[in-house]
Design a protein around this motif. Structure first.
Motif, PDB file in Angstrom:
ATOM      1  N   SER A   1      -9.198  -3.935   5.241  1.00 44.49           N
ATOM      2  CA  SER A   1     -10.500  -4.477   5.567  1.00 44.49           C
ATOM      3  C   SER A   1     -10.775  -4.156   7.139  1.00 44.49           C
ATOM      4  O   SER A   1     -12.046  -3.934   7.391  1.00 44.49           O
ATOM      5  N   TYR A   2      -9.814  -4.108   7.965  1.00 50.27           N
ATOM      6  CA  TYR A   2      -9.944  -3.971   9.242  1.00 50.27           C
ATOM      7  C   TYR A   2      -9.456  -2.329   9.406  1.00 50.27           C
ATOM      8  O   TYR A   2      -9.444  -2.027  10.874  1.00 50.27           O
ATOM      9  N   GLU A   3      -9.111  -1.509   8.601  1.00 50.72           N
ATOM     10  CA  GLU A   3      -9.239  -0.242   8.577  1.00 50.72           C
ATOM     11  C   GLU A   3      -7.818   0.009   9.324  1.00 50.72           C
ATOM     12  O   GLU A   3      -8.041   1.143  10.049  1.00 50.72           O
ATOM     13  N   THR A   4      -6.912  -0.653   8.930  1.00 47.79           N
ATOM     14  CA  THR A   4      -5.598  -0.410   9.638  1.00 47.79           C
ATOM     15  C   THR A   4      -4.498  -0.568   8.725  1.00 47.79           C
ATOM     16  O   THR A   4      -4.697  -0.944   7.480  1.00 47.79           O
ATOM     17  N   MET A   5      -3.307   0.026   9.142  1.00 45.32           N
ATOM     18  CA  MET A   5      -2.189  -0.128   8.466  1.00 45.32           C
ATOM     19  C   MET A   5      -1.117  -0.623   8.924  1.00 45.32           C
ATOM     20  O   MET A   5      -0.598  -0.316   9.959  1.00 45.32           O
TER      21      MET A   5
ATOM     22  N   PHE B   1      -2.350   0.754  14.258  1.00 44.07           N
ATOM     23  CA  PHE B   1      -2.170   1.771  13.443  1.00 44.07           C
ATOM     24  C   PHE B   1      -3.424   1.990  12.457  1.00 44.07           C
ATOM     25  O   PHE B   1      -3.523   1.500  11.593  1.00 44.07           O
ATOM     26  N   THR B   2      -4.494   2.882  12.937  1.00 41.54           N
ATOM     27  CA  THR B   2      -5.943   2.938  12.330  1.00 41.54           C
ATOM     28  C   THR B   2      -5.796   4.097  11.210  1.00 41.54           C
ATOM     29  O   THR B   2      -4.972   4.985  11.191  1.00 41.54           O
ATOM     30  N   ILE B   3      -6.450   3.601  10.109  1.00 43.25           N
ATOM     31  CA  ILE B   3      -6.608   4.543   8.998  1.00 43.25           C
ATOM     32  C   ILE B   3      -7.268   5.537   9.433  1.00 43.25           C
ATOM     33  O   ILE B   3      -8.640   5.434   9.699  1.00 43.25           O
ATOM     34  N   HIS B   4      -6.999   6.822   9.177  1.00 46.92           N
ATOM     35  CA  HIS B   4      -7.756   8.042   9.690  1.00 46.92           C
ATOM     36  C   HIS B   4      -8.176   9.108   8.437  1.00 46.92           C
ATOM     37  O   HIS B   4      -9.169   9.443   8.516  1.00 46.92           O
ATOM     38  N   ASP B   5      -7.482   8.509   7.250  1.00 47.80           N
ATOM     39  CA  ASP B   5      -7.693   9.719   6.215  1.00 47.80           C
ATOM     40  C   ASP B   5      -7.723   8.748   4.976  1.00 47.80           C
ATOM     41  O   ASP B   5      -7.413   7.682   4.660  1.00 47.80           O
TER      42      ASP B   5
ATOM     43  N   GLY C   1      -3.116  -9.000  12.440  1.00 48.73           N
ATOM     44  CA  GLY C   1      -1.675  -8.475  12.966  1.00 48.73           C
ATOM     45  C   GLY C   1      -0.375  -9.373  12.612  1.00 48.73           C
ATOM     46  O   GLY C   1       0.533  -8.972  12.351  1.00 48.73           O
ATOM     47  N   HIS C   2      -0.729 -10.612  12.667  1.00 50.72           N
ATOM     48  CA  HIS C   2       0.228 -11.556  12.481  1.00 50.72           C
ATOM     49  C   HIS C   2       0.312 -12.236  10.870  1.00 50.72           C
ATOM     50  O   HIS C   2       1.091 -13.099  10.822  1.00 50.72           O
ATOM     51  N   ALA C   3      -0.445 -12.038  10.160  1.00 53.65           N
ATOM     52  CA  ALA C   3      -0.667 -12.416   8.805  1.00 53.65           C
ATOM     53  C   ALA C   3       0.754 -12.297   8.095  1.00 53.65           C
ATOM     54  O   ALA C   3       0.975 -13.232   7.420  1.00 53.65           O
ATOM     55  N   MET C   4       1.080 -11.103   8.136  1.00 46.24           N
ATOM     56  CA  MET C   4       2.379 -10.963   7.443  1.00 46.24           C
ATOM     57  C   MET C   4       3.713 -11.956   8.085  1.00 46.24           C
ATOM     58  O   MET C   4       4.262 -12.362   7.251  1.00 46.24           O
ATOM     59  N   ILE C   5       3.664 -12.033   9.452  1.00 47.13           N
ATOM     60  CA  ILE C   5       4.587 -12.961   9.969  1.00 47.13           C
ATOM     61  C   ILE C   5       4.479 -14.449   9.523  1.00 47.13           C
ATOM     62  O   ILE C   5       5.283 -15.097   8.991  1.00 47.13           O
ATOM     63  N   HIS C   6       3.151 -14.867   9.152  1.00 50.20           N
ATOM     64  CA  HIS C   6       2.898 -16.084   8.755  1.00 50.20           C
ATOM     65  C   HIS C   6       3.709 -16.297   7.230  1.00 50.20           C
ATOM     66  O   HIS C   6       3.955 -17.288   7.062  1.00 50.20           O
ATOM     67  N   ILE C   7       3.374 -15.284   6.459  1.00 45.47           N
ATOM     68  CA  ILE C   7       3.754 -15.258   5.114  1.00 45.47           C
ATOM     69  C   ILE C   7       5.373 -15.508   5.332  1.00 45.47           C
ATOM     70  O   ILE C   7       6.051 -16.150   4.477  1.00 45.47           O
ATOM     71  N   VAL C   8       5.902 -14.626   6.044  1.00 49.19           N
ATOM     72  CA  VAL C   8       7.504 -14.654   6.388  1.00 49.19           C
ATOM     73  C   VAL C   8       8.231 -16.110   6.708  1.00 49.19           C
ATOM     74  O   VAL C   8       9.100 -16.726   6.200  1.00 49.19           O
ATOM     75  N   LEU C   9       7.305 -16.720   7.556  1.00 49.65           N
ATOM     76  CA  LEU C   9       7.676 -17.862   8.099  1.00 49.65           C
ATOM     77  C   LEU C   9       7.402 -19.219   6.979  1.00 49.65           C
ATOM     78  O   LEU C   9       8.208 -20.002   7.052  1.00 49.65           O
ATOM     79  N   LEU C  10       6.339 -18.923   6.330  1.00 48.25           N
ATOM     80  CA  LEU C  10       6.321 -19.893   5.026  1.00 48.25           C
ATOM     81  C   LEU C  10       7.404 -20.021   4.220  1.00 48.25           C
ATOM     82  O   LEU C  10       7.752 -20.848   3.899  1.00 48.25           O
TER      83      LEU C  10
END
Length: 332
Positions: free
Chosen positions: A104-108, A113-117, A277-286
């Motif tokens: 949704s933020y057009e990143t990976m 790391f912006t989505i270009h293609d 940026g940190h959503a994935m880190i929150h999941i790991v910490l959970l």
């Protein structure tokens, strides 16, 4: 109850100021990275804090286990044990949610790391869809697509840059080994990968301190009376220590809860980019909060006596700190 609250307040008071700059500096800094000299990094302040951290970690290795002797903490520990059966579901669906934020933020993988293609957007949605399918084969397919996309980003950004996000390889590994003979090594690998990534990112603040001070000035980050230069050094040490605690297996549920709260507080300063940026880190910490270190045979347990454990933790910390700093500085 009062003892547990006092401990949490103490940890918050110690960790809160530095952790407010835990947002990845590359995402927000407006100045070009400028490497300082190794002599400037290895200042008397840096050496003093390094030695203090080594001593404090040695003590912490014995103190944290005593927290579980508190009745409320013990009951909470047992309650969280009952959620362990959901840990893999939390990682699977949490990763899907994190990727939805990213696309949704057009990143990976990270805001930088912006989505270009179009094909990158398609792959992101393929990953999300397969993660949402409740079958372990679908999970493995999603993990393979994640690996392919990660390698593609790696080939463009360079191996040195992507070491900041090495924990994604650990996540991919956990998703791939589910329902296999290697399933038991998945979460320990996640501990190791996440801890090493945090340590690696922390070194960036010492090598490129101007990037962090620029964030402090532009985002009005409170330094709580510290000089910005000292504040940067402290924030990097806190981040490095948290990563080290993950690796050696001292970070139990109480500290994981505190770190999670502090990561959430950074969103009040950096907004939605921080969430992405940190959503994935929150999941790991959970997951760490749910699991504790039940599945992880930490390196500290190799040593049986308390004295041996304290010596191992302190000396190993200094070795790891020196190794990371020298390797990062050499290739930065």
């Amino acid at each position: 109850m009062k003892k547990l609250v006092s401990l949490l307040l103490l940890l918050l008071a110690v960790l809160l100021p530095p952790m407010l700059t835990h947002a990845h500096v590359k995402w927000f800094a407006k100045v070009a990275p400028e490497k300082v000299s190794i002599e400037e990094i290895l200042s008397p302040l840096f050496i003093t804090i390094s030695l203090l951290c080594a001593v404090l970690l040695a003590v912490l290795s014995q103190v944290m286990s005593k927290v579980m002797d508190i009745p409320l903490a013990s009951r909470l520990d047992k309650k969280l044990d009952s959620f362990r059966k959901y840990s893999r579901h939390v990682l699977k669906y949490g990763t899907a949610v994190s990727f939805i934020f990213q696309v949704s933020y057009e990143t990976m993988f990270a805001p930088e790391f912006t989505i270009h293609d179009t094909w990158q957007t398609v792959v992101m949605w393929i990953i999300i869809i397969f993660l949402l399918i409740p079958h372990h084969y679908a999970t493995k397919i999603a993990a393979l697509f994640m690996l392919g996309l990660f390698i593609n980003v790696w080939s463009q950004a360079g191996w040195f840059h992507m070491l900041d996000y090495g924990f994604y390889l650990a996540i991919i590994g956990v998703l791939l080994v589910g329902r296999t003979k290697l399933e038991t090594v998945g979460f320990p690998f996640l501990y190791l990968g996440t801890g090493l990534s945090l340590c690696w990112v922390a070194v960036e603040k010492w090598v490129y301190p101007m990037m962090t001070t620029d964030i402090i000035h532009h985002h009005n980050v409170p330094t709580f009376g510290f000089d910005p230069g000292i504040f940067v050094v402290l924030s990097a040490f806190i981040e490095f220590v948290v990563g080290y605690l993950l690796v050696v297996g001292i970070l139990n549920r109480v500290l994981a809860v505190v770190v999670t709260i502090l990561f959430i507080l950074t969103t009040t300063i950096f907004g939605y980019t921080e969430v992405v940026g940190h959503a994935m880190i929150h999941i790991v910490l959970l997951i760490f909060i749910i699991e504790g270190i039940s599945f992880y045979h930490p390196p500290i347990k190799i040593h049986k006596t308390r004295l041996d454990q304290m010596i191992f933790v302190s000396l190993n910390f200094l070795f790891v700190l020196s190794t990371f700093l020298l390797i990062y500085y050499r290739f930065a």
